[in-house]
Design an enzyme around this catalytic site. Structure first.
Site, PDB file in Angstrom:
ATOM      1  N   ARG A 105     100.776  63.286  -1.453  1.00  0.00           N
ATOM      2  CA  ARG A 105     101.281  64.040  -2.428  1.00  0.00           C
ATOM      3  C   ARG A 105     101.853  63.311  -3.589  1.00  0.00           C
ATOM      4  O   ARG A 105     103.016  63.508  -4.262  1.00  0.00           O
ATOM      5  CB  ARG A 105     102.462  65.040  -1.972  1.00  0.00           C
TER       6      ARG A 105
ATOM      7  N   SER B  83     103.319  74.961  -0.445  1.00  0.00           N
ATOM      8  CA  SER B  83     104.226  74.230   0.367  1.00  0.00           C
ATOM      9  C   SER B  83     105.263  74.007  -0.692  1.00  0.00           C
ATOM     10  O   SER B  83     105.156  73.415  -1.596  1.00  0.00           O
ATOM     11  CB  SER B  83     103.726  73.064   1.021  1.00  0.00           C
TER      12      SER B  83
ATOM     13  N   GLU C 188     108.132  69.411  -2.936  1.00  0.00           N
ATOM     14  CA  GLU C 188     106.903  68.920  -3.396  1.00  0.00           C
ATOM     15  C   GLU C 188     106.689  69.609  -4.854  1.00  0.00           C
ATOM     16  O   GLU C 188     105.987  69.346  -5.622  1.00  0.00           O
ATOM     17  CB  GLU C 188     105.940  69.086  -2.411  1.00  0.00           C
TER      18      GLU C 188
END
Ligand code: EPU
Length: 336
Positions: free
Chosen positions: A163, A236, A332
């Site tokens: 990520r 997410s 994130e």
């Protein structure tokens, strides 16, 4: 290019947050990019967004939002084994995946169903079901801010990690990504290591083909993740935390059920979804904000939640997890 003033950002973010911006520019053709520099757009506040599927607006944005709406999927080279495809930043990621499946190009089928635009995919190195987009990115093209100088960054210079990429660190806010070049395989090749995918394919008892694998992935995804056309979310919300092995050894004594993912030596990656579930927050709803009942890593907007309400709620989730495990889970999602 299209220019809008005092624009609502609600249609521009999948969380469905009703923030506004002073000006919004949609770039429809890469040749329009120099105009942004000539008109000195980058001299005051600006924000570059793709499909808005990885962001949370907690306030109005007093500046210019720039969106790429450029189109084009072009084969630029080919050998017996590989094909190189250049894709405009404004293409839907889903359309590119469909193109690859239709043409029998292997490599992105596990990333089917991920919302967003191609120009955003390198930024956070999107990933799912044992594949990350870094595995297929060859080069990233764009323009430096504020000079407007074009650049090409090779895969090895993008600093890809879980990520993460250079576009989230040293180049954050300092470049516009206009195109991405992918290297895909023409030889039959699959990544079937995610347990849920193995089980789904076993249940189907079908031939392993690109179409069948991507279809199975969609079933696995839809079981856990909300349909963003119905419920606001940004996938997410948190990253899975990577901690020191020594901290994990201590935690394991109290929480032997903790799931881990293999990492470089001395580090352990935990499942943030599991930590949130164990903290008691899975399925909890406050007003129009909540933790999604099928996947605790996802925060959802059930209707008209404001960005501030989502922020207060996600901080509560962070606090609960920190109190129980001594770990700070980090969003994130980009927060403005
Ligand atoms: N888990 C729980 N409770 C939950 C959710 C998960 O106990 O509520 C456990 C699961 O049982 C599993 C482990 O946590 O053992 C991992 O769960 P899962 O396989 O669903 O994946 P994840 O780590 O929660 C990551 C990505 C997803 C991606 C999936 C599948 C991140 C931040 N998220 O989630 O990506 O789809 O793996 O590969 O790495 C996204 O980035 O938006 C996204 C959806």
């Amino acid at each position: 290019m299209k220019i809008y003033h005092n624009q609502s950002l609600k249609p521009y973010n999948t969380f469905g947050i009703a923030a506004r911006c002073r000006q919004l520019i949609e770039i429809e053709n890469e040749q329009e990019v120099p105009l942004l520099f000539e008109q000195k757009i980058f001299d005051s506040s600006y924000l570059i967004i793709g499909g808005g599927s990885n962001m949370l607006f907690t306030q109005d944005f007093d500046g210019t939002v720039i969106c790429f709406r450029t189109k084009g999927i072009k084969k630029v080279a080919e050998t017996e084994e590989h094909v190189w495809i250049e894709v405009a930043a404004g293409e839907e990621w889903a359309d590119f995946v469909s193109f690859c499946i239709k043409n029998q190009y292997y490599g992105v089928e596990n990333l089917v169903g991920i919302p967003g635009l191609v120009g955003s995919c390198p930024v956070q190195n999107i990933g799912a079901y044992s594949v990350e987009v870094k595995d297929v990115i060859n080069q990233v093209y764009g323009y430096r801010i504020p000079t407007g100088e074009p650049f090409v960054l090779h895969h090895d210079d993008c600093q890809f990690a879980y990520r993460h990429s250079i576009f989230k660190s040293t180049l954050k806010g300092k470049c516009l990504i206009s195109r991405v070049q992918f290297q895909l395989s023409k030889k039959e090749h699959y990544t079937i290591t995610y347990q849920g995918l193995i089980e789904e394919l076993k249940t189907r008892n079908c031939a392993i083909t690109l179409a069948n694998v991507s279809d199975a992935i969609l079933t696995v995804r839809n079981r856990k993740l909300p349909d963003i056309s119905k419920i606001g979310s940004a996938g997410s919300f948190f990253q899975n935390p990577v901690i020191e092995e020594s901290q994990y050894e201590d935690l394991k004594v109290k929480f032997p059920q903790l799931i881990t993912f293999p990492q470089n030596e001395g580090k352990v990656k935990l499942a943030a979804g599991q930590l949130i579930e164990l903290s008691g927050m899975k399925g909890v709803r406050e007003g129009d904000v909540g933790v999604y009942p099928n996947q605790a890593l996802v925060i959802v907007n059930y209707g008209n939640a404001t960005g501030k309400e989502v922020q207060i709620f996600y901080q509560k989730v962070q606090k609960k997890v920190a109190e129980m495990f001594g770990i700070t889970i980090v969003p994130e999602v980009n927060i403005y």
